[in-house]
Motif scaffolding. Sequence first.
Motif, PDB file in Angstrom:
ATOM      1  N   PRO A  27      22.948   7.887 110.143  1.00 15.42           N
ATOM      2  CA  PRO A  27      23.247   6.880 111.029  1.00 15.42           C
ATOM      3  C   PRO A  27      24.445   6.292 110.170  1.00 15.42           C
ATOM      4  CG  PRO A  27      21.151   6.321 110.151  1.00 15.42           C
ATOM      5  CD  PRO A  27      21.584   8.462 109.840  1.00 15.42           C
ATOM      6  N   SER A  28      25.741   6.037 111.267  1.00 16.77           N
ATOM      7  CA  SER A  28      26.884   5.265 110.315  1.00 16.77           C
ATOM      8  C   SER A  28      27.036   3.771 110.038  1.00 16.77           C
ATOM      9  CB  SER A  28      28.357   5.205 111.504  1.00 16.77           C
ATOM     10  OG  SER A  28      29.408   4.793 110.970  1.00 16.77           O
ATOM     11  N   THR A  29      26.956   3.333 108.681  1.00 18.90           N
ATOM     12  CA  THR A  29      27.375   1.974 108.748  1.00 18.90           C
ATOM     13  C   THR A  29      28.872   1.351 108.970  1.00 18.90           C
ATOM     14  OG1 THR A  29      28.463   2.591 106.280  1.00 18.90           O
ATOM     15  CG2 THR A  29      25.517   2.818 107.365  1.00 18.90           C
ATOM     16  N   CYS A  30      29.349   2.058 109.738  1.00 18.60           N
ATOM     17  CA  CYS A  30      30.838   1.717 109.983  1.00 18.60           C
ATOM     18  C   CYS A  30      31.156   1.608 111.378  1.00 18.60           C
ATOM     19  CB  CYS A  30      31.779   2.541 109.137  1.00 18.60           C
ATOM     20  SG  CYS A  30      31.648   3.172 107.684  1.00 18.60           S
ATOM     21  N   VAL A 134      27.823  16.290 102.944  1.00 20.26           N
ATOM     22  CA  VAL A 134      27.522  16.924 102.218  1.00 20.26           C
ATOM     23  C   VAL A 134      27.230  16.106 101.111  1.00 20.26           C
ATOM     24  CG1 VAL A 134      29.317  18.642 100.376  1.00 20.26           C
ATOM     25  CG2 VAL A 134      29.324  18.582 103.027  1.00 20.26           C
ATOM     26  N   GLY A 135      26.543  16.539 100.543  1.00 20.26           N
ATOM     27  CA  GLY A 135      25.718  15.693  99.176  1.00 20.26           C
ATOM     28  C   GLY A 135      25.268  13.966 100.247  1.00 20.26           C
ATOM     29  N   ASP A 136      26.438  12.897  99.524  1.00 23.38           N
ATOM     30  CA  ASP A 136      26.600  11.552  99.384  1.00 23.38           C
ATOM     31  C   ASP A 136      27.632  11.160 100.311  1.00 23.38           C
ATOM     32  OD1 ASP A 136      28.043  11.920  97.934  1.00 23.38           O
ATOM     33  OD2 ASP A 136      27.872  10.572  96.633  1.00 23.38           O
ATOM     34  N   LEU A 137      28.536  12.026 100.749  1.00 24.37           N
ATOM     35  CA  LEU A 137      29.901  11.815 101.231  1.00 24.37           C
ATOM     36  C   LEU A 137      28.925  12.178 103.186  1.00 24.37           C
ATOM     37  CD1 LEU A 137      32.552  11.341 102.171  1.00 24.37           C
ATOM     38  CD2 LEU A 137      32.979  13.539 101.136  1.00 24.37           C
ATOM     39  N   TYR A 138      29.522  11.424 103.890  1.00 27.31           N
ATOM     40  CA  TYR A 138      29.588  11.936 105.214  1.00 27.31           C
ATOM     41  C   TYR A 138      31.067  11.591 106.520  1.00 27.31           C
ATOM     42  CZ  TYR A 138      28.198  10.561 110.390  1.00 27.31           C
ATOM     43  OH  TYR A 138      28.265  10.819 111.386  1.00 27.31           O
ATOM     44  N   VAL A 139      31.327  12.698 107.020  1.00 29.56           N
ATOM     45  CA  VAL A 139      32.881  13.085 107.633  1.00 29.56           C
ATOM     46  C   VAL A 139      32.389  12.882 108.669  1.00 29.56           C
ATOM     47  CG1 VAL A 139      35.138  13.329 107.655  1.00 29.56           C
ATOM     48  CG2 VAL A 139      33.776  14.012 105.282  1.00 29.56           C
ATOM     49  N   ARG A 140      32.891  11.554 109.729  1.00 30.27           N
ATOM     50  CA  ARG A 140      33.265  12.087 111.188  1.00 30.27           C
ATOM     51  C   ARG A 140      34.895  11.519 111.575  1.00 30.27           C
ATOM     52  NH1 ARG A 140      32.844   7.196 113.058  1.00 30.27           N
ATOM     53  NH2 ARG A 140      33.189   5.234 111.650  1.00 30.27           N
ATOM     54  N   ASN A 141      34.772  11.656 112.449  1.00 33.16           N
ATOM     55  CA  ASN A 141      36.306  11.421 113.380  1.00 33.16           C
ATOM     56  C   ASN A 141      36.727  11.213 114.769  1.00 33.16           C
ATOM     57  OD1 ASN A 141      35.440  14.322 115.012  1.00 33.16           O
ATOM     58  ND2 ASN A 141      37.590  14.440 115.749  1.00 33.16           N
ATOM     59  N   VAL A 142      37.889  10.484 114.669  1.00 32.54           N
ATOM     60  CA  VAL A 142      38.184   9.604 115.839  1.00 32.54           C
ATOM     61  C   VAL A 142      39.194  10.326 116.318  1.00 32.54           C
ATOM     62  CG1 VAL A 142      38.825   7.649 117.513  1.00 32.54           C
ATOM     63  CG2 VAL A 142      36.938   7.874 115.595  1.00 32.54           C
ATOM     64  N   PRO A 143      39.264  11.516 117.930  1.00 34.09           N
ATOM     65  CA  PRO A 143      40.962  11.927 118.085  1.00 34.09           C
ATOM     66  C   PRO A 143      41.644  10.628 118.534  1.00 34.09           C
ATOM     67  CG  PRO A 143      38.663  13.047 118.885  1.00 34.09           C
ATOM     68  CD  PRO A 143      38.171  11.334 118.302  1.00 34.09           C
TER      69      PRO A 143
END
Length: 269
Positions: A27-30, A134-143
Amino acid sequence: MNRLVALAALLAGLALAPAPAAAQMVPSTCIAMAESLPGATYVAMDSPAARRFAATSDEVTITYVSHATYLIESPGGVVAATDYAGYAGGAMPDIVTMNKAHSSHNTPYPDPAIPHVLLGWNPEGGPAEHALTVGDLYVRNVPTDIRSMGGMEADGNSIFIFEVAGLCIGHLGHLHHQLTNEDYARIGRLDVLMVPVDGGMTMSQEGMGEIADRLRSSIVLPMHRFAGPIERFLDRMPGFAVERRAEPSLTVSVKTLPGAPTVVVLEGV
């Protein structure tokens, strides 16, 4: 009220880009929930999800390396390098992101020891889609689109968003156009924004200033500057305080975000 909560949850889920099969969705908090356009209501820093992350984590260190490359180091020791062109200041990142525009934003030969290489474009066509934990880091993208010899190329760039320790950190990459309301909704809240300030190869400094002003990030980190003085960009940010640092690194947490939006100029920028 229950209906509003359900609608908000649905919109947040729809706003996330689909993940590849190997990605782990969280779940994204952003994420922004577009209740009405052109305005958007953002997930508050004091939301239950943000408090949950902040209560179990600590500080994030961000280091300027060169050009458009920043290192992001999570409290758990996960290291990400943005717009990686083969050099990360001697660090071995766990994650690197790249963008297509120029060789200073990517490398066809990333170190094979890097576990996760995320391209901001899709070589097979269509938008790139990333949602990686990865661990405590979540990465996503917006093209977003980029300029090319034939005009504009759809989905050639990605804004990468790093969610860690309750913070939302965004890197605009090689952005070439103003963002749409839908883009802002998918980006969501950004506490820290990395913005190119060259004023020509990407967007005008006025245009970048408008994006930074609308996002109202607590910290704006300039990057992608060439020969022009940084003051040309700072003059276009009248609503932001300015802090200059004699070191290339910044350590920040949810609790230590500045009270007023601030442009932080790290050493070397």
